[in-house]
Every structure is written in C-alpha cells, then in structure tokens.
Design a protein around this motif. Structure first.
Motif, mmCIF file in Angstrom:
data_model
loop_
_atom_site.group_PDB
_atom_site.id
_atom_site.type_symbol
_atom_site.label_atom_id
_atom_site.label_comp_id
_atom_site.label_asym_id
_atom_site.label_seq_id
_atom_site.Cartn_x
_atom_site.Cartn_y
_atom_site.Cartn_z
ATOM 1 N N UNK A 1 9.131 -3.229 -15.231
ATOM 2 C CA UNK A 1 10.235 -2.280 -15.390
ATOM 3 C C UNK A 1 11.117 -2.249 -14.153
ATOM 4 N N UNK A 2 10.489 -2.188 -12.988
ATOM 5 C CA UNK A 2 11.246 -2.132 -11.733
ATOM 6 C C UNK A 2 11.983 -3.443 -11.508
ATOM 7 N N UNK A 3 11.326 -4.550 -11.816
ATOM 8 C CA UNK A 3 11.936 -5.860 -11.637
ATOM 9 C C UNK A 3 13.139 -6.094 -12.534
ATOM 10 N N UNK A 4 13.185 -5.397 -13.646
ATOM 11 C CA UNK A 4 14.323 -5.521 -14.552
ATOM 12 C C UNK A 4 15.342 -4.412 -14.314
ATOM 13 N N UNK A 5 15.166 -3.693 -13.202
ATOM 14 C CA UNK A 5 16.197 -2.751 -12.785
ATOM 15 C C UNK A 5 16.085 -1.339 -13.316
ATOM 16 N N UNK A 6 14.965 -0.991 -13.933
ATOM 17 C CA UNK A 6 14.841 0.382 -14.435
ATOM 18 C C UNK A 6 14.775 1.342 -13.245
ATOM 19 N N UNK A 7 15.591 2.381 -13.266
ATOM 20 C CA UNK A 7 15.546 3.369 -12.192
ATOM 21 C C UNK A 7 14.200 4.099 -12.169
ATOM 22 N N UNK A 8 13.800 4.533 -10.993
ATOM 23 C CA UNK A 8 12.529 5.251 -10.820
ATOM 24 C C UNK A 8 12.456 6.457 -11.746
ATOM 25 N N UNK A 9 13.532 7.209 -11.859
ATOM 26 C CA UNK A 9 13.515 8.414 -12.709
ATOM 27 C C UNK A 9 13.203 8.056 -14.159
ATOM 28 N N UNK A 10 13.755 6.962 -14.636
ATOM 29 C CA UNK A 10 13.489 6.526 -16.003
ATOM 30 C C UNK A 10 12.043 6.035 -16.130
ATOM 31 N N UNK A 11 11.550 5.381 -15.082
ATOM 32 C CA UNK A 11 10.142 4.953 -15.083
ATOM 33 C C UNK A 11 9.227 6.177 -15.133
ATOM 34 N N UNK A 12 9.593 7.232 -14.436
ATOM 35 C CA UNK A 12 8.790 8.464 -14.464
ATOM 36 C C UNK A 12 8.780 9.061 -15.867
ATOM 37 N N UNK A 13 9.926 9.055 -16.526
ATOM 38 C CA UNK A 13 9.997 9.548 -17.906
ATOM 39 C C UNK A 13 9.077 8.731 -18.798
ATOM 40 N N UNK B 1 0.832 -1.198 0.000
ATOM 41 C CA UNK B 1 0.000 0.000 0.000
ATOM 42 C C UNK B 1 0.871 1.254 0.000
ATOM 43 N N UNK B 2 1.959 1.226 0.761
ATOM 44 C CA UNK B 2 2.880 2.369 0.789
ATOM 45 C C UNK B 2 3.473 2.628 -0.595
ATOM 46 N N UNK B 3 3.823 1.559 -1.300
ATOM 47 C CA UNK B 3 4.386 1.715 -2.642
ATOM 48 C C UNK B 3 3.353 2.298 -3.595
ATOM 49 N N UNK B 4 2.115 1.824 -3.511
ATOM 50 C CA UNK B 4 1.057 2.374 -4.371
ATOM 51 C C UNK B 4 0.894 3.872 -4.133
ATOM 52 N N UNK B 5 0.865 4.262 -2.885
ATOM 53 C CA UNK B 5 0.722 5.691 -2.566
ATOM 54 C C UNK B 5 1.938 6.490 -3.032
ATOM 55 N N UNK B 6 3.121 5.913 -2.836
ATOM 56 C CA UNK B 6 4.350 6.577 -3.281
ATOM 57 C C UNK B 6 4.343 6.742 -4.801
ATOM 58 N N UNK B 7 3.990 5.693 -5.521
ATOM 59 C CA UNK B 7 3.947 5.769 -6.979
ATOM 60 C C UNK B 7 2.939 6.817 -7.445
ATOM 61 N N UNK B 8 1.844 6.937 -6.744
ATOM 62 C CA UNK B 8 0.861 7.974 -7.087
ATOM 63 C C UNK B 8 1.446 9.359 -6.807
ATOM 64 N N UNK B 9 2.104 9.500 -5.669
ATOM 65 C CA UNK B 9 2.664 10.800 -5.269
ATOM 66 C C UNK B 9 3.738 11.289 -6.240
ATOM 67 N N UNK B 10 4.563 10.359 -6.759
ATOM 68 C CA UNK B 10 5.648 10.781 -7.654
ATOM 69 C C UNK B 10 5.252 10.749 -9.124
ATOM 70 N N UNK B 11 4.002 10.419 -9.400
ATOM 71 C CA UNK B 11 3.506 10.481 -10.768
ATOM 72 C C UNK B 11 3.703 9.234 -11.605
#
Length: 131
Positions: A58-70, A19-29
């Motif tokens: 994407x996360x499981x294959x090591x993509x950085x959060x910043x790249x996921x945001x892009x 749940x924390x991750x879901x909220x975090x992902x929403x917060x960072x877009x």
C-alpha cells in the motif's frame, strides 16, 4: 494459526521496514500491539509479517498513511467491513492507475529529449564530442 515468532531484527530483515518504522506503525495503529516474549521483547508472528507485506504494498503504491490507517481499522473490525475495504482498495487502484499514466507520459517526454540529444551528439564532429 501463527507458528513462527520473529525478533525485531529478523522482522526488519524480512519486511524491509526499519525498526523505527515498525515502532511508528505500531504506535499509530497500522499494526496491532506486538506480542512480547517473557523478557518483554517484541515477537512478531507470520501474521504480522503478512500484514507488513500488505502495508509495504500500500505504501509503495502511494497510499497515504491516513488511508492505510482507515484500511487497518476496517480489517480489525471484521468481515462486516469487506465491502468498505473493497471500495477503499478500488479507489486506491484507480489512483495508482492514474499515477502510472502520468508517469508514462512524463517518461515519454524524457525519452524524446534523450533521442534529441543522441541525435545532436551523433551530428557533432568527433573532436567536439571528446572535449
């Protein structure tokens, strides 16, 4: 068109994200603001679940959060960004390929050491192995 609505608890169970991750992902877009039920509780859709599956990949294959945001921004920007999305994913795929090759080489070294120790163990007198 989305048909199902899922509570946060159901979404946690389906997606594997906390749940924390879901909220975090929403917060960072990484995920768009989640729709809310009449009582103000978050309600996730089939589309949200599908998107979370992509983020997990994407996360499981090591993509950085910043790249996921892009990537998320490009998706939200529509069909005009397909070429950019493709380039981003191709670059990531090349990174995954390189990481897999690195891990295979490291595994080879670990297996060599395992074989060495198995051989050493096989040559030891039985009484030494039991101690």
């Amino acid at each position: 068109m989305t048909t199902e609505n899922y509570s946060p608890a159901q979404t946690v169970e389906i997606s594997g994200f906390s749940l924390d991750t879901l909220r975090y992902y929403e917060r960072i877009g990484l995920i768009e603001p989640v729709r809310r039920a009449a009582g103000g509780h978050r309600r996730y859709t089939d589309d949200d679940i599908g998107w979370l599956d992509m983020l997990r990949c994407l996360r499981g294959t090591g993509m950085p959060i910043a790249q996921m945001q892009t990537f998320a921004e490009l998706v939200r920007d529509g069909d005009g960004t397909v070429a950019e999305r493709l380039a981003l994913l191709e670059e990531h795929d090349a990174n995954v390929e390189a990481e897999m090759a690195r891990l295979i080489e490291l595994r080879r070294k670990v297996r060599e050491k395992i074989a060495y120790y198995r051989g050493a163990l096989a040559e030891m007198p039985v009484e030494c192995v039991r101690d």
